[in-house]
Structures are given as structure tokens and as C-alpha cells.
Write a protein that holds these residues in place. Structure first.
Motif, PDB file in Angstrom:
ATOM      1  N   TYR A 215       0.797  -1.225   0.000  1.00 31.37           N
ATOM      2  CA  TYR A 215       0.000   0.000   0.000  1.00 31.37           C
ATOM      3  C   TYR A 215       0.832   1.279   0.000  1.00 31.37           C
ATOM      4  CZ  TYR A 215      -3.739   3.245   1.400  1.00 31.37           C
ATOM      5  OH  TYR A 215      -4.626   4.282   1.465  1.00 31.37           O
ATOM      6  N   ASN A 216       2.026   1.239   0.572  1.00 31.18           N
ATOM      7  CA  ASN A 216       2.781   2.470   0.780  1.00 31.18           C
ATOM      8  C   ASN A 216       2.973   3.310  -0.480  1.00 31.18           C
ATOM      9  OD1 ASN A 216       5.613   3.940   0.937  1.00 31.18           O
ATOM     10  ND2 ASN A 216       4.805   3.841   3.029  1.00 31.18           N
TER      11      ASN A 216
ATOM     12  N   ASP B 214     -10.904  -1.730   4.221  1.00 30.78           N
ATOM     13  CA  ASP B 214     -11.452  -1.643   2.868  1.00 30.78           C
ATOM     14  C   ASP B 214     -11.722  -0.212   2.415  1.00 30.78           C
ATOM     15  OD1 ASP B 214     -11.295  -4.287   2.266  1.00 30.78           O
ATOM     16  OD2 ASP B 214     -13.442  -4.709   2.439  1.00 30.78           O
ATOM     17  N   ALA B 215     -12.051   0.671   3.344  1.00 30.96           N
ATOM     18  CA  ALA B 215     -12.340   2.053   2.961  1.00 30.96           C
ATOM     19  C   ALA B 215     -11.103   2.777   2.426  1.00 30.96           C
ATOM     20  CB  ALA B 215     -12.910   2.818   4.152  1.00 30.96           C
ATOM     21  N   GLU B 216      -9.908   2.279   2.775  1.00 30.35           N
ATOM     22  CA  GLU B 216      -8.673   2.919   2.324  1.00 30.35           C
ATOM     23  C   GLU B 216      -8.517   2.842   0.806  1.00 30.35           C
ATOM     24  OE1 GLU B 216      -5.912   4.412   3.780  1.00 30.35           O
ATOM     25  OE2 GLU B 216      -6.927   4.548   5.705  1.00 30.35           O
ATOM     26  N   LEU B 217      -8.702   1.646   0.241  1.00 31.50           N
ATOM     27  CA  LEU B 217      -8.402   1.447  -1.179  1.00 31.50           C
ATOM     28  C   LEU B 217      -9.384   0.520  -1.871  1.00 31.50           C
ATOM     29  CD1 LEU B 217      -6.490   1.975  -3.570  1.00 31.50           C
ATOM     30  CD2 LEU B 217      -5.108   0.028  -2.776  1.00 31.50           C
ATOM     31  N   CYS B 218      -9.812  -0.538  -1.207  1.00 30.32           N
ATOM     32  CA  CYS B 218     -10.663  -1.537  -1.845  1.00 30.32           C
ATOM     33  C   CYS B 218     -11.929  -0.910  -2.416  1.00 30.32           C
ATOM     34  CB  CYS B 218     -11.005  -2.642  -0.842  1.00 30.32           C
ATOM     35  SG  CYS B 218     -12.226  -3.844  -1.435  1.00 30.32           S
TER      36      CYS B 218
ATOM     37  N   ARG C 126      -8.637 -10.432  -3.200  1.00 31.46           N
ATOM     38  CA  ARG C 126      -8.168 -10.782  -1.861  1.00 31.46           C
ATOM     39  C   ARG C 126      -7.471 -12.147  -1.865  1.00 31.46           C
ATOM     40  NH1 ARG C 126      -8.004  -6.784   1.443  1.00 31.46           N
ATOM     41  NH2 ARG C 126      -9.914  -5.641   1.789  1.00 31.46           N
ATOM     42  N   LEU C 127      -6.591 -12.298  -0.890  1.00 37.62           N
ATOM     43  CA  LEU C 127      -5.938 -13.575  -0.649  1.00 37.62           C
ATOM     44  C   LEU C 127      -6.674 -14.335   0.444  1.00 37.62           C
ATOM     45  CD1 LEU C 127      -2.173 -12.495  -0.510  1.00 37.62           C
ATOM     46  CD2 LEU C 127      -3.525 -13.095  -2.515  1.00 37.62           C
ATOM     47  N   ALA C 128      -6.908 -15.614   0.210  1.00 37.12           N
ATOM     48  CA  ALA C 128      -7.328 -16.539   1.261  1.00 37.12           C
ATOM     49  C   ALA C 128      -6.205 -17.542   1.451  1.00 37.12           C
ATOM     50  CB  ALA C 128      -8.624 -17.247   0.891  1.00 37.12           C
ATOM     51  N   THR C 129      -6.017 -18.018   2.653  1.00 29.04           N
ATOM     52  CA  THR C 129      -4.885 -18.887   2.982  1.00 29.04           C
ATOM     53  C   THR C 129      -5.363 -20.121   3.739  1.00 29.04           C
ATOM     54  OG1 THR C 129      -4.409 -18.037   5.189  1.00 29.04           O
ATOM     55  CG2 THR C 129      -3.570 -16.749   3.321  1.00 29.04           C
ATOM     56  N   PRO C 130      -4.466 -21.084   3.964  1.00 32.68           N
ATOM     57  CA  PRO C 130      -4.869 -22.245   4.762  1.00 32.68           C
ATOM     58  C   PRO C 130      -5.322 -21.890   6.176  1.00 32.68           C
ATOM     59  CG  PRO C 130      -2.861 -22.724   3.542  1.00 32.68           C
ATOM     60  CD  PRO C 130      -3.121 -21.258   3.374  1.00 32.68           C
TER      61      PRO C 130
ATOM     62  N   GLY D 253      -4.418   1.241 -18.001  1.00 33.83           N
ATOM     63  CA  GLY D 253      -4.975  -0.044 -18.420  1.00 33.83           C
ATOM     64  C   GLY D 253      -4.886  -1.133 -17.378  1.00 33.83           C
ATOM     65  N   VAL D 254      -4.695  -0.767 -16.108  1.00 39.58           N
ATOM     66  CA  VAL D 254      -4.709  -1.750 -15.024  1.00 39.58           C
ATOM     67  C   VAL D 254      -6.160  -2.166 -14.764  1.00 39.58           C
ATOM     68  CG1 VAL D 254      -4.219  -2.111 -12.565  1.00 39.58           C
ATOM     69  CG2 VAL D 254      -2.621  -0.793 -13.986  1.00 39.58           C
ATOM     70  N   ASP D 255      -6.359  -3.458 -14.502  1.00 46.03           N
ATOM     71  CA  ASP D 255      -7.714  -3.987 -14.308  1.00 46.03           C
ATOM     72  C   ASP D 255      -8.032  -4.361 -12.867  1.00 46.03           C
ATOM     73  OD1 ASP D 255      -8.484  -4.249 -17.250  1.00 46.03           O
ATOM     74  OD2 ASP D 255      -6.584  -5.331 -17.164  1.00 46.03           O
ATOM     75  N   GLY D 256      -7.005  -4.663 -12.084  1.00 49.03           N
ATOM     76  CA  GLY D 256      -7.256  -5.096 -10.720  1.00 49.03           C
ATOM     77  C   GLY D 256      -6.045  -4.880  -9.841  1.00 49.03           C
ATOM     78  N   LEU D 257      -6.276  -5.001  -8.532  1.00 52.54           N
ATOM     79  CA  LEU D 257      -5.221  -4.804  -7.546  1.00 52.54           C
ATOM     80  C   LEU D 257      -5.206  -5.954  -6.562  1.00 52.54           C
ATOM     81  CD1 LEU D 257      -5.958  -1.053  -6.642  1.00 52.54           C
ATOM     82  CD2 LEU D 257      -4.205  -1.884  -8.239  1.00 52.54           C
ATOM     83  N   ILE D 258      -4.001  -6.370  -6.186  1.00 55.46           N
ATOM     84  CA  ILE D 258      -3.786  -7.241  -5.029  1.00 55.46           C
ATOM     85  C   ILE D 258      -2.810  -6.497  -4.128  1.00 55.46           C
ATOM     86  CG2 ILE D 258      -2.951  -9.454  -4.158  1.00 55.46           C
ATOM     87  CD1 ILE D 258      -3.593 -10.675  -6.881  1.00 55.46           C
ATOM     88  N   ILE D 259      -3.297  -6.020  -3.011  1.00 59.82           N
ATOM     89  CA  ILE D 259      -2.465  -5.248  -2.078  1.00 59.82           C
ATOM     90  C   ILE D 259      -2.410  -6.050  -0.780  1.00 59.82           C
ATOM     91  CG2 ILE D 259      -2.119  -3.041  -0.946  1.00 59.82           C
ATOM     92  CD1 ILE D 259      -1.982  -2.955  -4.029  1.00 59.82           C
ATOM     93  N   VAL D 260      -1.279  -6.690  -0.555  1.00 60.89           N
ATOM     94  CA  VAL D 260      -1.232  -7.768   0.433  1.00 60.89           C
ATOM     95  C   VAL D 260      -1.240  -7.281   1.878  1.00 60.89           C
ATOM     96  CG1 VAL D 260      -0.114  -9.334  -1.179  1.00 60.89           C
ATOM     97  CG2 VAL D 260       1.301  -7.892   0.285  1.00 60.89           C
ATOM     98  N   ASP D 261      -0.949  -6.004   2.105  1.00 60.36           N
ATOM     99  CA  ASP D 261      -0.877  -5.521   3.484  1.00 60.36           C
ATOM    100  C   ASP D 261      -2.084  -4.663   3.872  1.00 60.36           C
ATOM    101  OD1 ASP D 261      -0.049  -3.531   1.741  1.00 60.36           O
ATOM    102  OD2 ASP D 261       1.547  -2.770   3.038  1.00 60.36           O
ATOM    103  N   LEU D 262      -3.185  -4.765   3.125  1.00 60.62           N
ATOM    104  CA  LEU D 262      -4.422  -4.079   3.486  1.00 60.62           C
ATOM    105  C   LEU D 262      -5.487  -5.133   3.817  1.00 60.62           C
ATOM    106  CD1 LEU D 262      -4.971  -1.033   1.079  1.00 60.62           C
ATOM    107  CD2 LEU D 262      -4.574  -0.999   3.546  1.00 60.62           C
ATOM    108  N   PRO D 263      -5.757  -5.381   5.088  1.00 58.85           N
ATOM    109  CA  PRO D 263      -6.769  -6.363   5.460  1.00 58.85           C
ATOM    110  C   PRO D 263      -8.175  -5.844   5.187  1.00 58.85           C
ATOM    111  CG  PRO D 263      -5.986  -5.235   7.409  1.00 58.85           C
ATOM    112  CD  PRO D 263      -5.143  -4.736   6.266  1.00 58.85           C
ATOM    113  N   PRO D 264      -9.188  -6.706   5.222  1.00 54.83           N
ATOM    114  CA  PRO D 264     -10.565  -6.272   4.961  1.00 54.83           C
ATOM    115  C   PRO D 264     -11.036  -5.153   5.885  1.00 54.83           C
ATOM    116  CG  PRO D 264     -10.433  -8.664   4.932  1.00 54.83           C
ATOM    117  CD  PRO D 264      -9.098  -8.174   5.394  1.00 54.83           C
ATOM    118  N   GLU D 265     -10.486  -5.111   7.089  1.00 56.00           N
ATOM    119  CA  GLU D 265     -10.874  -4.048   8.018  1.00 56.00           C
ATOM    120  C   GLU D 265     -10.510  -2.656   7.491  1.00 56.00           C
ATOM    121  OE1 GLU D 265     -10.990  -7.789  10.063  1.00 56.00           O
ATOM    122  OE2 GLU D 265      -9.422  -6.864   8.843  1.00 56.00           O
TER     123      GLU D 265
END
Length: 264
Positions: free
Chosen positions: A103-104, A136-140, A152-156, A122-134
Motif C-alpha cells: 500500500y505504501n 477496505d475504505a482505504e483502497l478496496c 483478496r488472498l485466502a490462505t490455509p 490499463g490496469v484492471d485489478g489490484l492485489i495489495i497484500v498488506d491491506l486487510p478487509p478491516e
């Protein structure tokens, strides 16, 4: 409908799985990176993940960390990364590009300005790994309002209690991280991944793409068979880092893409 949505609709109609390739912007240098990115669609890549180099890539293993360092030392910037997307768009208006990073640099640019520039490039999507769902108002939420997917990433370790929170504002696709840890660590197993993908798909209609730990065409086929597709990053970046030619890198990517597409 974004290019990402259109791509998955086409793949479903063709009964094919998606192959996603990750490369770091500016690695090993701006010109070579641009050549590789422009060559990825012809190598069978359905979606391009373009890494935005950052000085503190906490989710990445040594291979991608080193790629980011090479890119930064070579002068790659956010503007340079957007320029690589523009070069692709000059000759390809259909292959989706997902910018993956932290995000920085976006925060420093300013969210509204960044989103305007990303859309224009021409960017279509973002994966920003250090922005949690909490957060979301920042960028999502602004990204989605601007017409970009936010993936979003989901993990084991994303249990049934946490999963709805992860999914609530996700769009484009869900990126399932097949192993616990950083990029480039371990190997993915279809036996372990399959039930997790099924669990996620019970909670969303979005495609689920599996990444981390895929290094061979057979592994790409095996993982894509239990998901909607697969991502390969570190294994490609490793070849770029050791100095393989653009032709050789793209030939390797094609072998992986062919493997994933066999799973359809």
C-alpha cells in the motif's frame, strides 16, 4: 464487466482453466521487463500479475525480494510500472493486468490520483497484500468504485469465521495461497488444495485461483484441475533473475500455461 470478468467468462465458455503469470516490474531492467510482459499473452498467459517493487516486501520470499531490489536499483518506480502497462495496452487491449504489491507507494501517490492513473494506463485489478478487509475504505472500495477489481488472498489459516470477511468486498477472483508462508516456499499439493478450494467456492461465485509452490507444467495442471486456474510467480522470476533470455523465459511460461490449460 472488467477485462478480468470477461476473461473468466470466456474461459468458462471454452471449458478451460486460467493461467496467471507473475513478473516483477523493472526486473531485470525496464526494457527487458516490458518485453517479457508484452510477450506473456502470446505465451498463453490469461491474466498478468505485475509486481510493484517495494523496499519492504514482507510477504515475499527471497526470489521476489531480490527481483524487487534489482528493479528498484535499476530505477523502477510506480510511474515506470504504469508505463509498462501502457506499452502492453498499445498492442493488447484484452489481457487483464493485476498490479500486485503493497500500500505504501499508492498511499504516497494519493489513492484518487493513483486510481485515475492506473485506469488510464490499463490496469484492471489490484492485489495489495498488506491491506486487510478491516481497511477496505482505504483502497478496496474506492478501487471498485473506479472500476478496478480488488482481489483478496485466502490462505490455509483463513477459517470459516474469517472467510466471509475476506470475501465481502472481493471481486474479479479469489487468490488462494496454497501453502502457509512466503512466496517461493514449499510445493503445492492438489490433495491439500482441492478441499480448501471447494470450501471457498461454497461461499462465493467468484473464480478461485491457486498460487504459491507451483513450479512445473505437471504441477500447474494438477493444481488447475482442482481450481479455476493457477498462478506461477517465483519460478518465473527465478529464471529472469539468473539471466535467461526473454525467449527462454517465455518458452518456460508457455510450458506452464500449456500445463494449466490441459486441466480444462
Amino acid at each position: 464487466m472488467t477485462r478480468i470478468d470477461d476473461t473468466f467468462a470466456r474461459l468458462r465458455a471454452e471449458n478451460r482453466k486460467a493461467f496467471v503469470a507473475y513478473v516483477m516490474s523493472g526486473d531485470p531492467d525496464a526494457e527487458t521487463a516490458a518485453q517479457i510482459v508484452r510477450g506473456l499473452p502470446g505465451a498463453g498467459v490469461d491474466i498478468i500479475e505485475l509486481g510493484l517493487p517495494f523496499t519492504d516486501p514482507m510477504a515475499d520470499g527471497a526470489t521476489i525480494q531480490l527481483a524487487g531490489q534489482r528493479a528498484l536499483e535499476g530505477g523502477m518506480t510506480l510511474d515506470g510500472t504504469l508505463d509498462i502497462v501502457r506499452q502492453l495496452r498499445a498492442e493488447d487491449d484484452t489481457t487483464p493486468v493485476v498490479m500486485m504489491g503493497y500500500y505504501n507507494p499508492i498511499y504516497s501517490r494519493g489513492v484518487d490520483r493513483f486510481l485515475e492513473q492506473a485506469r488510464e494506463a490499463g490496469v484492471d485489478g489490484l492485489i495489495i497484500v498488506d491491506l486487510p478487509p478491516e481497511e477496505d475504505a482505504e483502497l478496496c472500495l474506492p478501487a471498485q468504485a473506479a472500476g478496478l477489481n480488488f482481489i483478496r488472498l485466502a490462505t490455509p489459516t483463513t477459517d470459516d469465521k474469517r472467510l466471509p470477511k475476506v470475501l465481502q468486498n472481493t471481486s474479479g477472483f479469489v487468490y488462494y495461497v496454497s501453502i502457509t508462508g512466503i512466496t517461493g516456499a514449499g510445493s503445492a499439493s492438489a490433495e491439500a488444495v482441492g478441499p480448501e478450494v471447494a470450501r471457498i467456492k461454497r461461499s462465493t461465485d467468484l473464480p478461485v485461483i491457486v498460487g504459491f509452490g507451483i513450479k512445473t507444467p505437471d504441477a500447474a495442471e494438477e493444481i488447475a484441475a482442482v481450481a479455476d486456474g493457477c498462478v506461477v510467480g517465483s519460478a518465473i522470476v527465478e529464471r529472469i533473475g539468473r539471466g535467461d533470455s526473454v525467449t527462454d523465459v517465455l518458452a518456460y511460461v508457455k510450458s506452464l500455461a500449456d500445463g494449466a490449460h490441459r486441466a480444462g
